[in-house]
Enzyme design. Structure first.
Site: not given
Ligand code: ZN
Ligand code: ZN
Length: 333
Positions: A193-195
């Site tokens: 996951y990331c932003t």
């Protein structure tokens, strides 16, 4: 009488005006991308938008802010272009635009990964399986799963998923060097996951390329997860690349995990150092903010160009006239 009535109405309308901030990306081949960037800047300015957009041969990556109407026109226009028809916009409501200027820049990649060879890593060809927020929520605590945060230190120190594996990197371009450290998880399912999802397109593609058999990615990133899964089990706040610095994600079981750089006390408050030449993003409690004049260190506190700390730790650099009346920006002193 009539005149004053109109005046009252217009000031109420000013007060009521809402803005949107959009976050999006789209991996899609753009021919003549440099020219596209120049034209796109003109278009954004014509709508009165502010923000930052990166254009590369491989696609678009942007965050823009403006009136609800301007943002809608922008989204409709992007969607009308068949290259970007599938772009998903994450839409936030904000009281004031999240930027002061509009930039559209041509770069070699839409997110700097250092993986420029499209023959090796091309999310348009091969990338991790996308999980919708609720699918991610349902899978993330399983024993055969490792949740991997592909963001940098300044981001995951402010907030991250409970039990996520984090990497000691200052920039996403250092991610490829960290792959060896992840070898211990090769027999697990990896959920990245990331932003907003853009980094995961490349990070998960690289993991697959490096022989990790089952790689998934959180579609739309933390921001979409906050909207669609209540942000459950995301601890702390989400760092964002605009004047807000961070946003709340978790409305289900929120906790604060970040600590004051100066005293170590738990605090969610992220600020910019008042020394403009440092300008470091860091977390600082209110007491230390007052004691340090909003600076990260004694050296910054003694800096001759130190800005006036007003308790927010937020400094507008160059207010544009177009936004001043609506934005109620404080003049620079
Ligand atoms: Zn403190
Ligand atoms: Zn500093």
């Amino acid at each position: 009488m009539r005149r004053s009535f109109n005046t009252v109405c217009s000031s109420i309308n000013d007060f009521m005006e809402m803005y949107n901030t959009l976050l999006y990306y789209c991996y899609s081949t753009i021919a003549n991308a440099e020219q596209f960037a120049a034209d796109h800047l003109k278009f954004c300015k014509s709508l009165g938008l502010t923000g930052r957009i990166i254009v590369a041969d491989e696609g678009l990556n942007g965050t823009v802010s403006g009136s609800v109407e301007a943002c809608k026109t922008y989204m409709d226009t992007v969607h009308a272009d068949e290259r970007f028809a599938k772009t998903e916009f994450k839409i936030d409501e904000v009281d004031t635009p999240s930027f002061v200027k509009m930039h559209v820049r041509y770069k070699s990649e839409i997110v700097h990964s250092g993986l420029r060879d499209p023959n090796v890593i091309d999310p348009k060809q091969k990338t991790g399986k996308h999980l919708e927020p609720k699918e991610f929520l349902a899978m993330k605590d399983r024993d055969d799963v490792v949740v991997l945060d592909v963001r940098s230190n300044y981001e995951h120190s402010l907030g991250k998923f409970k039990n996520a594996v984090t990497l000691d990197i200052d920039n996403f371009r250092d991610f490829p060097d960290m792959i060896n450290q992840l070898a211990q998880y090769k027999d697990k399912k990896i959920l990245t996951y990331c932003t907003g999802g853009i980094k995961c397109e490349k990070a998960s593609a690289l993991l697959l390329h490096e022989g990790f058999p089952e790689v998934y990615q959180l579609h739309g990133g933390i921001i979409k997860y906050g909207k669609e899964a209540g942000g459950e089990d995301f601890e702390g706040k989400c760092y964002v690349f605009d004047n807000r610095l961070s946003v709340d994600v978790n409305s289900v079981n929120p906790v604060v995990i970040s600590t004051c750089l100066n005293c170590g006390k738990t605090t969610p408050k992220m600020i910019n150092c008042a020394n403009p030449e440092c300008n470091e993003h860091f977390t600082q409690c209110d007491e230390c903010g007052t004691a340090m004049d909003g600076c990260c260190s004694d050296a910054c506190k003694e800096h001759p160009r130190k800005r006036v700390y007003d308790g927010t730790g937020y400094y507008v650099k160059v207010p544009q006239p177009v936004n001043v009346s609506k934005n109620k920006l404080q003049p620079i002193v």
